[in-house]
Design a protein around this motif. Sequence first.
Motif, short mmCIF file in Angstrom:
data_model
loop_
_atom_site.label_atom_id
_atom_site.label_comp_id
_atom_site.label_asym_id
_atom_site.label_seq_id
_atom_site.Cartn_x
_atom_site.Cartn_y
_atom_site.Cartn_z
N SER A 245 48.04 72.82 55.92
CA SER A 245 49.36 72.21 56.10
C SER A 245 50.11 72.76 57.31
N GLU B 285 45.14 84.42 49.25
CA GLU B 285 45.27 85.17 48.00
C GLU B 285 46.21 86.32 48.28
N ALA C 176 54.54 74.79 55.19
CA ALA C 176 54.18 75.35 53.88
C ALA C 176 54.67 76.79 53.85
N LYS D 79 51.82 76.30 48.16
CA LYS D 79 51.85 75.59 49.44
C LYS D 79 51.65 74.09 49.29
N GLU E 232 33.64 81.58 45.30
CA GLU E 232 33.10 81.75 43.95
C GLU E 232 33.80 80.78 43.00
N GLY E 233 35.08 80.48 43.26
CA GLY E 233 35.88 79.62 42.39
C GLY E 233 35.33 78.20 42.38
N TYR F 235 40.63 76.04 51.30
CA TYR F 235 39.66 77.15 51.33
C TYR F 235 39.19 77.42 52.77
N PHE G 64 47.94 79.79 45.55
CA PHE G 64 48.75 80.74 44.80
C PHE G 64 50.19 80.78 45.32
N HIS H 111 45.43 74.44 44.01
CA HIS H 111 45.07 75.81 43.63
C HIS H 111 45.88 76.88 44.34
N VAL I 30 46.32 66.92 59.04
CA VAL I 30 45.67 66.64 57.76
C VAL I 30 44.20 66.42 58.05
N VAL I 31 43.37 67.32 57.55
CA VAL I 31 41.93 67.20 57.76
C VAL I 31 41.41 66.16 56.78
N GLY J 247 39.25 71.82 51.99
CA GLY J 247 40.71 71.79 52.08
C GLY J 247 41.22 73.17 52.43
N THR K 54 43.63 70.31 45.57
CA THR K 54 43.46 70.66 44.16
C THR K 54 44.71 71.28 43.56
#
Length: 483
Positions: free
Chosen positions: A151, A380, A415, A29, A88-89, A98, A26, A24, A155-156, A96, A22
Motif C-alpha cells: 500500500s 511483524e 498505510a 494496514k 510458514e503461515g 508478504y 498486524f 493478515h 496496487v500489484v 500481497g 487477506t
Amino acid sequence: MSVQLAINLARNLNIRLVIKNTGHDFSAKSTGAGSLSLWTHNLKDIRFYDSYHEGSYKGPAFKMGAGVQVFEAYKAARKNNVTIVGGEGRTVGITGGYILGGGHSPLSSIYGMGSDQVLSMEVVTADGQFLTASETSHPELFWALRGGGGSTFGVVTSMVIKAFPKIPVTTLTFVLSTGRDVLVDQFWQTLRAYFQDFIKYTDAGMYSYFSLNALSGNYVWTMQPWFGPNLTKTQFEEITAPFWIATRIIGVDLKPVYKEYDDFYEAWDESFPLESWGTNLQRPGSRLFPRENWENQTKLSETFEAIRYVVDSGGYVLGFNVAPNPKGGYPDSAVNPAWRKAVLHAVDAVTIQFWSSILTYDWSPLWRYVSPGSGAYLSESDYIEPDFQHSFWGNKYERLYKLKKQLDPWDVFYAQNAVGSEDFQMSENVFGILPSQNSRLCRRKPDPLRSSAVPDFRRTYIDPIVFIWTMTECEKLLQFDDG
Ligand SMILES: Cc1cc2nc3c(=O)[nH]c(=O)nc-3n(C[C@H](O)[C@H](O)[C@H](O)COP(=O)(O)OP(=O)(O)OC[C@H]3O[C@@H](n4cnc5c(N)ncnc54)[C@H](O)[C@@H]3O)c2cc1C
C-alpha cells in the motif's frame, strides 16, 4: 481495469483508499473505516513456466495473481515438482503484503527473502497506469516494491517468481517445560545452549521457529519446528550434536521427535498448522538480532538476557533462527539491510492490553539497546514502532521517501507505518497511544523547520509524546461514513 478505475476515483476525489488482500497485517494496514477498499483476494490465477527467461535468469517460474495465498502457492509448486520460497503461515497472501514487505521463509537461510525471488510484477501506480516492473522495466519501482511495504507504491496485480528443484527436509520438534523434572536454571541453561550455535545452524541452511512463555506459571519452550531443508536426519544430528551433549550435561531429557520428508510441501504441511491471532495475543513488537551478537559471548549473553527479560515480565516470545543472506547472493532491493545481518528475528507479544505500553516503552528499548543499528521486520512489528523509517528500512529510507513523493505525489496510497505515512496522522487514538484506523486520516502541517525534502524523522523518535507538528483539518475524506 477496475483497479485503475478505483485508483483514479480515489485520487481525483481525494478519498482514502485501502488495499486489502487477506487482512493478515498486524498493523491494521489493510483497514480504514469509511474508505474505498480494493479487495485483491480473488486474483487467484496461477501459471507455471518450465523455463522462464528474465534478465540473467532462465529456469522454472510461476506467475501468480495478487490474491494467491501461501497454501495455494505451495500446492501448485508440489504439483509441478518444484519448490518456492513463501512464509510458514498458511493463509498469508504470498504475492500481497508478504513479498511486498520482504517475506521470511523456512527456506530463507538457503534462498533469501521471498522478495528476492521476484522476476517481475504487474502493478497499477498512483497515476492509474498499468505497468510491468522488473530489473529492466521501471527498475526503481521494482526496487521499491520488493521490501518497501504494501500500500505504498501501487496496487500489484500479479508477480512472476522463481521456482527451485524439489528438496528433502528433516524436521525436529520438542517441548521443554519447567516443573517436577526440570528446574528453572536447567530450563534457561538448555535454551542458552541452543542459542550458542545460531550462526552454525543458519550457515547449514536451517530455520527454526520456537515460542517461549511463562503464562501458565511454568516456563515453556516449544520448538515448532526446527527445520532442516536439504538435510538428512544424520546430517541434522551431526550439526546439532554439541547441543545434545549440553542437554545431557545439564541433565535435561528433551525427547526429540525427528521426521524425514522427501519434499518441502509435506514437511511444511505437517509442521505448520493454521495459526490464530487476536484472541489471546493483543499486540506484537519485534527485533532483528545481528550475527555479530553471536560472535562475542558478552553480547550473546546480553541478547539472551534481553529475551529472557520479556518472558519473565509476562510476554510471549516467538523466535525465528533464520539468516536470509544466502551464499549465492541476493538482488539489491528495498529489503531492510538489517535482515541480511540477522540470525534471529524475535517477536514479542503482549497478552493483555494493560501491557501495551510496556511492549513499546520497556521491552523494545531493551531489545534495541542490545542490537544498536539493527532494525525490525515491518510485517511483524510494533504498531507504533519508534523511528519506524530507519527501523524498517535502515539507510534505504531516504531513497524510498523520495521515490514515494515522485511516484505518488497525491498520496493516494497510505498505510500505518508505510513509507511517507509520517505526513499523516489519525484523528483519534485507542488505549491512549494507538492511532485508530476507525478515525479520520489527516494530513500533517508541513514543518516550517524542515530544510530538506526529507523530514527530520528523528523528532518523532526522540519525543513521540510531545510531537510538535500540529494537525491541519482532515484532508482525506472518510467519504462514506461522514453522515
Ligand atoms: C498467521 C500469520 C502467519 C504469518 N507468517 C509469516 C511468515 O511466515 N513470514 C513472513 O514474512 N510473514 C508472515 N506473516 C506476516 C505477513 O507477511 C504480513 O501480515 C503480510 O502483510 C500479509 O500480507 P497479506 O497481503 O496477506 O495481508 P493484508 O493485510 O491484506 O495486506 C498487508 C499489507 O499489504 C498491502 N497489500 C496487500 N496486497 C497488496 C497488493 N496487491 N498491492 C499493494 N499492496 C498490497 C495491504 O494494503 C497492507 O498494507 C504472518 C502473519 C500472520 C497473521
